[in-house]
Design an enzyme around this catalytic site. Structure first.
Site, PDB file in Angstrom:
ATOM      1  N   GLU A  11       2.188  -3.652  11.552  1.00  0.00           N
ATOM      2  CA  GLU A  11       1.279  -2.441  11.459  1.00  0.00           C
ATOM      3  C   GLU A  11       1.993  -1.296  12.447  1.00  0.00           C
ATOM      4  O   GLU A  11       2.022  -1.506  13.429  1.00  0.00           O
ATOM      5  CB  GLU A  11      -0.115  -2.371  11.481  1.00  0.00           C
ATOM      6  CG  GLU A  11      -0.966  -3.748  10.973  1.00  0.00           C
ATOM      7  CD  GLU A  11      -1.245  -2.797   9.498  1.00  0.00           C
ATOM      8  OE1 GLU A  11      -1.736  -3.714   8.543  1.00  0.00           O
ATOM      9  OE2 GLU A  11      -1.133  -1.609   9.257  1.00  0.00           O
ATOM     10  N   HIS A  22       1.066  -1.213   0.206  1.00  0.00           N
ATOM     11  CA  HIS A  22       0.058  -0.119  -0.099  1.00  0.00           C
ATOM     12  C   HIS A  22       0.846   1.048  -0.127  1.00  0.00           C
ATOM     13  O   HIS A  22       1.550   1.420   0.975  1.00  0.00           O
ATOM     14  CB  HIS A  22      -0.913  -0.143   1.263  1.00  0.00           C
ATOM     15  CG  HIS A  22      -1.774  -1.361   1.094  1.00  0.00           C
ATOM     16  ND1 HIS A  22      -2.169  -2.030   2.267  1.00  0.00           N
ATOM     17  CD2 HIS A  22      -2.505  -1.946   0.089  1.00  0.00           C
ATOM     18  CE1 HIS A  22      -2.981  -2.872   2.002  1.00  0.00           C
ATOM     19  NE2 HIS A  22      -3.286  -2.844   0.788  1.00  0.00           N
ATOM     20  N   GLU A  70       1.402   4.156   2.697  1.00  0.00           N
ATOM     21  CA  GLU A  70       1.926   3.593   3.888  1.00  0.00           C
ATOM     22  C   GLU A  70       3.335   3.668   3.902  1.00  0.00           C
ATOM     23  O   GLU A  70       4.314   2.687   4.075  1.00  0.00           O
ATOM     24  CB  GLU A  70       1.521   2.221   4.312  1.00  0.00           C
ATOM     25  CG  GLU A  70      -0.176   2.053   4.567  1.00  0.00           C
ATOM     26  CD  GLU A  70      -0.683   0.683   4.625  1.00  0.00           C
ATOM     27  OE1 GLU A  70      -1.972   0.912   4.288  1.00  0.00           O
ATOM     28  OE2 GLU A  70      -0.063  -0.231   4.584  1.00  0.00           O
TER      29      GLU A  70
HETATM   30  C1  GEM Z   1      -4.425  -5.080   5.937  1.00  0.00           C
HETATM   31  S1  GEM Z   1      -4.000  -6.470   6.393  1.00  0.00           S
HETATM   32  C2  GEM Z   1      -5.304  -6.875   7.482  1.00  0.00           C
HETATM   33  C3  GEM Z   1      -4.724  -8.161   8.388  1.00  0.00           C
HETATM   34  N1  GEM Z   1      -5.806  -8.628   8.908  1.00  0.00           N
HETATM   35  C4  GEM Z   1      -5.667  -9.951   9.608  1.00  0.00           C
HETATM   36  N2  GEM Z   1      -6.974  -9.821  10.189  1.00  0.00           N
HETATM   37  N3  GEM Z   1      -4.775 -10.507   9.429  1.00  0.00           N
HETATM   38  C5  GEM Z   1      -5.009  -4.705   4.648  1.00  0.00           C
HETATM   39  O1  GEM Z   1      -4.445  -5.278   3.826  1.00  0.00           O
HETATM   40  O2  GEM Z   1      -6.232  -4.515   4.736  1.00  0.00           O
HETATM   41  C6  GEM Z   1      -3.043  -4.286   6.169  1.00  0.00           C
HETATM   42  C7  GEM Z   1      -3.053  -2.896   5.971  1.00  0.00           C
HETATM   43  O3  GEM Z   1      -3.730  -2.431   4.862  1.00  0.00           O
HETATM   44  O4  GEM Z   1      -2.230  -2.102   6.606  1.00  0.00           O
HETATM   45 ZN    ZN Z   2      -1.561  -1.775   4.265  1.00  0.00          ZN
END
Ligand code: GEM
Ligand code: ZN
Length: 374
Positions: free
Chosen positions: A335, A166, A169
């Site tokens: 994250e 993304h 980010e």
């Molecule tokens: C998220 S990844 C979401 C991960 N969720 C679980 N439960 N493993 C995305 O791609 O929506 C990462 C992000 O965008 O930061």
């Molecule tokens: Zn992301």
């Protein structure tokens, strides 16, 4: 006064900039996508009066909760970025600043430029342990670059890291800068010990096209790469296709996919509890990895984060879920916050490029302590 964004990762639409105390702006959507949240623009001002900038479509952005308690970043020299007074009234985001110099940049988070990305790759390749590979090209014709660190060998573990699927980010590539810098530090005992038993395959930027285009979440054709890992294609998601093919060729014993989160003011991990192959071994590896991170840095916590996936219910189109299932390995989504780490706030800069880089360095310690178990 002029407001412009025609530069690397620039994104803003000027609705009305005739009155410094009531500047009307809109964030542009990712190309061929409805996602938007990333902004980055320059304001050249003719006087030092107070400027009030309204992003009038903030309430329609991808993650509206991302604006709660959010402070925009600004910079005069494009090196030092600081937080500026920002409010969100449920409709528009308002940034207020009395500039100290003629020109000031504003952004959603500290930008990471494509030039800096090239510098990162080419300074890394100078290290004897590091090889710079190109897996192929993106839809805009940019290289998909892979750093291979360590001498490949059948008796070594294969550890993969990807970042910035993304593109907005940007903290993810700052994280990578710190991680790579420590991994290539020949005086660092953890790095040297790791390279005796593992080879690192590192993609510092999974989405160079979206990065340059000033996108939040998608590539040049509006595709969210973190939903492409089950069935990537060269015409929609070549970035994922090329990296995934290399993973299938080499193998994966540990995988980290680095992201940023718009809403949660914390650093956290999202694991593979919902993949079909999740078992006691993977749970123990996850628990050990988190325990070491908690012991290593107060910037990490494991109380707040995404809702856990129910058993067998993980979305296998996501990188960490697909890799974890495909290779039955420890696989995490990392994250970091766009806002701040509320457990250790720094109002002047919030979460920042420097803190992302230092956080990346800390992950070598956690990897080292699980490297015999993966
Ligand atoms: C998220 S990844 C979401 C991960 N969720 C679980 N439960 N493993 C995305 O791609 O929506 C990462 C992000 O965008 O930061
Ligand atoms: Zn992301």
């Amino acid at each position: 006064m002029q407001i412009t964004s025609n530069f690397d990762s620039g994104n803003i639409h000027v609705v009305d900039a005739s009155n410094p105390s009531n500047i009307q702006l809109e964030i542009k959507q990712d190309h061929q996508s409805e996602y938007f949240q990333w902004f980055h623009f320059k304001l050249h001002n003719t006087n030092r009066c107070e400027h009030v900038l309204h992003i009038t479509n903030a309430a329609q952005s991808a993650y509206v909760k991302g604006w709660e308690n959010y402070q925009a970043v600004a910079s005069y020299d494009r090196q030092e970025w600081f937080r500026v007074p920002t409010t969100f009234d449920g409709k528009q985001l308002t940034i207020t600043l009395t500039p100290e110099f003629d020109s000031v940049y504003f952004a959603y988070f500290c930008p990471y430029s494509y030039e800096r990305h090239q510098d990162l790759l080419h300074s890394a390749q100078l290290n004897t342990h590091c090889q710079l590979d190109v897996l192929g090209q993106t839809l805009d014709g940019r290289d998909m670059s892979l750093l291979v660190v360590g001498e490949p060998s059948a008796d070594k573990k294969n550890i993969w890291l990807t970042a910035r699927q993304h593109p907005g980010e940007t903290m993810a590539e700052w994280f990578m800068e710190g991680f790579i810098d420590r991994l290539l530090d020949n005086d660092d005992g953890v790095a040297r010990a790791l390279l005796n038993k593992a080879v690192f395959y590192i993609v510092p930027n999974m989405n160079p096209d979206g990065s340059v285009r000033g996108h939040l979440r998608t590539n040049a054709v509006g595709v969210n790469l973190n939903r492409e890992w089950q069935t990537p294609t060269l015409d929609k998601s070549p970035e994922v296709f090329l990296v995934r093919e290399k993973m299938l060729e080499i193998g994966v014993d540990l995988f980290l996919d680095v992201h940023g989160d718009e809403a949660l003011p914390y650093n956290f991990l999202a694991g593979g509890e919902g993949i079909p192959s999740y078992d006691a071994r993977l749970k123990n590896l996850e628990d050990k990895f988190k325990a070491i991170l908690l012991a290593t840095t107060p910037e990490f916590q494991d109380d707040k984060g995404y809702e856990k996936d129910a058993p067998g219910q993980a979305n296998l189109t996501l990188a960490s879920n697909w890799v974890g299932e495909q290779f039955k390995c420890l696989a995490y989504t990392i994250e970091m916050p766009f806002k701040d780490n509320d457990l250790l706030p720094d109002p002047a800069v919030g979460w920042s490029d420097e803190r992302s880089s230092l956080f990346g360095r800390d992950f070598l310690t956690a990897i080292y302590h699980v490297s015999d178990d993966i």
